[in-house]
Design a protein around this motif. Structure first.
Motif, mmCIF file in Angstrom:
data_model
loop_
_atom_site.group_PDB
_atom_site.id
_atom_site.type_symbol
_atom_site.label_atom_id
_atom_site.label_comp_id
_atom_site.label_asym_id
_atom_site.label_seq_id
_atom_site.Cartn_x
_atom_site.Cartn_y
_atom_site.Cartn_z
ATOM 1 N N ASN A 183 7.356 9.223 -10.960
ATOM 2 C CA ASN A 183 7.561 10.619 -11.340
ATOM 3 C C ASN A 183 7.827 10.724 -12.838
ATOM 4 O OD1 ASN A 183 7.125 12.292 -9.156
ATOM 5 N ND2 ASN A 183 9.190 12.055 -8.351
ATOM 6 N N ASN A 184 8.671 9.826 -13.352
ATOM 7 C CA ASN A 184 8.995 9.839 -14.775
ATOM 8 C C ASN A 184 7.813 9.367 -15.618
ATOM 9 O OD1 ASN A 184 12.008 10.526 -14.938
ATOM 10 N ND2 ASN A 184 12.009 8.915 -13.413
ATOM 11 N N VAL A 185 7.120 8.323 -15.153
ATOM 12 C CA VAL A 185 5.987 7.799 -15.910
ATOM 13 C C VAL A 185 4.880 8.841 -16.017
ATOM 14 C CG1 VAL A 185 4.139 6.080 -15.902
ATOM 15 C CG2 VAL A 185 6.485 5.382 -15.380
ATOM 16 N N MET A 186 4.522 9.450 -14.887
ATOM 17 C CA MET A 186 3.418 10.411 -14.897
ATOM 18 C C MET A 186 3.798 11.699 -15.621
ATOM 19 S SD MET A 186 0.774 9.095 -13.803
ATOM 20 C CE MET A 186 0.491 7.435 -13.216
ATOM 21 N N GLY A 187 5.043 12.107 -15.494
ATOM 22 C CA GLY A 187 5.494 13.283 -16.237
ATOM 23 C C GLY A 187 5.400 13.070 -17.731
ATOM 24 N N ASN A 188 5.800 11.875 -18.195
ATOM 25 C CA ASN A 188 5.719 11.581 -19.625
ATOM 26 C C ASN A 188 4.282 11.382 -20.084
ATOM 27 O OD1 ASN A 188 8.460 11.391 -20.925
ATOM 28 N ND2 ASN A 188 8.823 10.078 -19.158
ATOM 29 N N LEU A 189 3.429 10.804 -19.211
ATOM 30 C CA LEU A 189 2.022 10.656 -19.569
ATOM 31 C C LEU A 189 1.366 12.022 -19.756
ATOM 32 C CD1 LEU A 189 -0.465 8.852 -19.985
ATOM 33 C CD2 LEU A 189 -0.844 8.937 -17.498
ATOM 34 N N ALA A 190 1.695 12.959 -18.875
ATOM 35 C CA ALA A 190 1.157 14.314 -19.013
ATOM 36 C C ALA A 190 1.656 14.978 -20.297
ATOM 37 C CB ALA A 190 1.546 15.153 -17.801
ATOM 38 N N ARG A 191 2.907 14.688 -20.680
ATOM 39 C CA ARG A 191 3.469 15.284 -21.904
ATOM 40 C C ARG A 191 2.820 14.695 -23.151
ATOM 41 N NH1 ARG A 191 7.417 13.668 -25.364
ATOM 42 N NH2 ARG A 191 7.949 11.896 -24.022
ATOM 43 N N LEU A 192 2.599 13.375 -23.147
ATOM 44 C CA LEU A 192 2.062 12.706 -24.326
ATOM 45 C C LEU A 192 0.558 12.894 -24.464
ATOM 46 C CD1 LEU A 192 4.085 9.366 -24.104
ATOM 47 C CD2 LEU A 192 4.460 11.273 -25.691
ATOM 48 N N THR A 193 -0.151 13.092 -23.343
ATOM 49 C CA THR A 193 -1.604 13.308 -23.394
ATOM 50 C C THR A 193 -1.897 14.700 -22.846
ATOM 51 O OG1 THR A 193 -1.873 12.207 -21.228
ATOM 52 C CG2 THR A 193 -2.088 10.840 -23.192
ATOM 53 N N THR A 243 0.834 -1.208 0.000
ATOM 54 C CA THR A 243 0.000 0.000 0.000
ATOM 55 C C THR A 243 0.866 1.255 0.000
ATOM 56 O OG1 THR A 243 -1.693 -1.196 1.252
ATOM 57 C CG2 THR A 243 -1.850 1.195 1.206
ATOM 58 N N THR A 244 1.932 1.242 0.788
ATOM 59 C CA THR A 244 2.838 2.398 0.830
ATOM 60 C C THR A 244 3.471 2.633 -0.538
ATOM 61 O OG1 THR A 244 3.313 2.035 3.169
ATOM 62 C CG2 THR A 244 4.903 3.345 1.919
ATOM 63 N N GLY A 245 3.852 1.555 -1.225
ATOM 64 C CA GLY A 245 4.408 1.705 -2.561
ATOM 65 C C GLY A 245 3.417 2.328 -3.531
ATOM 66 N N GLY A 246 2.152 1.903 -3.446
ATOM 67 C CA GLY A 246 1.130 2.487 -4.312
ATOM 68 C C GLY A 246 0.896 3.953 -4.017
ATOM 69 N N VAL A 247 0.843 4.304 -2.742
ATOM 70 C CA VAL A 247 0.647 5.705 -2.357
ATOM 71 C C VAL A 247 1.830 6.558 -2.816
ATOM 72 C CG1 VAL A 247 0.512 7.270 -0.382
ATOM 73 C CG2 VAL A 247 -0.897 5.205 -0.434
ATOM 74 N N ALA A 248 3.049 6.049 -2.608
ATOM 75 C CA ALA A 248 4.237 6.805 -3.007
ATOM 76 C C ALA A 248 4.291 7.003 -4.520
ATOM 77 C CB ALA A 248 5.499 6.086 -2.529
ATOM 78 N N GLY A 249 3.904 5.978 -5.263
ATOM 79 C CA GLY A 249 4.008 6.059 -6.715
ATOM 80 C C GLY A 249 2.944 6.910 -7.369
ATOM 81 N N PHE A 250 1.725 6.917 -6.797
ATOM 82 C CA PHE A 250 0.609 7.575 -7.486
ATOM 83 C C PHE A 250 0.055 8.799 -6.757
ATOM 84 C CE2 PHE A 250 0.478 3.106 -8.911
ATOM 85 C CZ PHE A 250 0.660 3.314 -10.264
ATOM 86 N N LEU A 251 0.225 8.879 -5.437
ATOM 87 C CA LEU A 251 -0.286 10.045 -4.719
ATOM 88 C C LEU A 251 0.781 11.126 -4.540
ATOM 89 C CD1 LEU A 251 -2.482 11.534 -3.177
ATOM 90 C CD2 LEU A 251 -1.885 10.197 -1.137
#
Length: 421
Positions: free
Chosen positions: A361-371, A229-237
């Motif tokens: 951080n890298n995944v979400m940053g690139n997702l925001a750039r591509l979409t 759960t901590t990993g999910g919170v750290a990665g997405f929240l």
């Protein structure tokens, strides 16, 4: 006064307040130094700035399990004394060399490596100190006090770092950090934890002990669910506020002032829940409370995508949910870990946060750039919701209660991973 479980609250010992004052002074010094290293590195360009940040984060991630194992083998207090001593010498050397030759690239990278290596050993040991100082019943209030203090210290670290860099450069900032290490070193030497636990008896093989820490964290159902759960919170929240909110604000045309207000409101929401736990105590089922906090934060994250007018209530929900999660998951991990594995479990907790945040951080940053930033925010909201639902589906996490704290079962003290679960 009673806590949320209806029992009289145990007072926090004076030694904890003394240690906390030193710990917060150390957090302030470190935060100011991080700012100074980043600012000095930026004068050499983006490549060097990224290199210095990598020099801090990479050793920390690679050596956390090693640091946790050392803490369990030799004692958390000894590790902290050694770490404070090394950093005292290191920051003085940094100040002297920076004064003589300026903030050279090699010096900034070396300082970053020193900070990262220190953190890998120091963070697991320091994370276990509240339990060693206060015991189990007051632990949630003690951790909430530490979390609230760290939030306030971090809030003032940025302006203070900017002032110090303008007034004294890297030399002055390093000397301030050295002074904080003097304070915390004296405090750690002076205090004697009432609930301290003798160093664990190792198997004889350092590698075996390190892997045993990982195995205990994975095989114990409560610890496994808490770490996932901590990993999910750290990665997405955690990326939502510092990374995605500025991108969303630019996409939707928010002003810088309004975005800053939203940042501040989120911190206030987190602090409000933290203060509640400090005063009233934690809820009797910490896993259930933590999972509920994740879902509250998920609702707030989704609300960000609606409009600028919804940003304030969204920030309140994200802050409150984050505070509810953090103020319950930390005590749960410490109280569920075998006494022989306290530092290693703190290392595991820090490791899953660091790796998840670094990747997403890298995944979400690139997702925001591509979409679009809105798409990335909604993706985070969906992932946070899934994390919260998964936490609620874990019976071990959902039903674990601290209503009647008792002594740690003898069978879990010094046994190996195969027997511990």
């Amino acid at each position: 006064m009673t806590n949320s479980n209806g029992r009289a609250k145990s007072p926090l010992p004076r030694s904890y307040y003394v240690w906390l004052s030193g710990a917060l002074a150390s957090i302030l010094g470190d935060a100011v130094l991080y700012f100074a290293l980043g600012w000095a590195a930026a004068t050499h360009g983006g490549t060097v700035a990224g290199l210095v940040l990598t020099a801090i984060n990479l050793p920390r991630v690679l050596l956390l399990i090693v640091g946790g194992t050392v803490g369990d083998r030799f004692g958390a207090r000894r590790v902290m004394i050694a770490g404070d001593g090394v950093m005292l010498v290191g920051t003085v050397v940094l100040a002297v060399v920076a004064h003589e030759s300026g903030p050279a690239v090699w010096l900034l990278v070396a300082a970053g490596v020193l900070v990262g290596v220190k953190d890998a050993f120091y963070l697991p040991a320091s994370g276990s100190m509240p339990l060693r100082l206060v015991g189990k019943e007051p632990l949630p209030r003690a951790l909430a006090m530490r979390q609230g203090g760290a939030q306030l210290v971090t809030f003032i670290a940025g302006p203070l770092g900017g002032f110090l860099m303008a007034a004294g450069g890297l030399t002055g900032t390093a000397l301030l950090n050295a002074a904080t290490f003097v304070v915390v070193l004296v405090i750690v030497i002076a205090i004697r934890p009432v609930h301290d636990i003798p160093p664990a008896k190792g198997s004889g093989s350092f590698l075996h002990d390190a892997l045993d820490g990982i195995a205990v964290g994975w095989k114990d159902p409560v610890l496994r669910a808490a770490l996932i759960t901590t990993g999910g919170v750290a990665g997405f929240l955690l990326p939502v506020i510092p990374l995605l909110l500025p991108l969303l604000a630019r996409d939707q045309g928010w002003s810088a002032g309004w975005t800053g207000v939203v940042f501040g409101v989120q911190s206030l929401g987190l602090l409000a829940v933290t203060l509640f736990v400090m005063v009233r105590g934690a809820l009797p089922r910490p896993g259930l409370a933590a999972a509920t906090g994740v879902l509250v934060a998920a609702a707030g994250t989704a609300l960000f995508a609606v409009s600028a007018a919804a940003a304030i209530p969204a920030a309140v929900l994200v802050g409150a949910g984050s505070g509810l999660f953090a103020s319950h998951i930390g005590p749960l991990v410490l109280m569920s870990a075998p006494n022989s594995h306290l530092s290693r479990m703190q290392a595991m907790l820090t490791l899953v946060q660091s790796v998840s945040l670094l990747a997403m951080n890298n995944v979400m940053g690139n997702l925001a750039r591509l979409t679009t930033a809105t798409t990335a925010v909604l993706a985070c909201a969906a992932a946070i919701t899934a994390t919260g639902v998964a936490a609620l589906c874990s019976r071990a996490l959902r039903t674990t209660s601290t209503a009647e704290p008792g002594p740690e079962p003898v069978a879990r003290e010094d046994i190996g991973a195969a027997e511990a679960v």
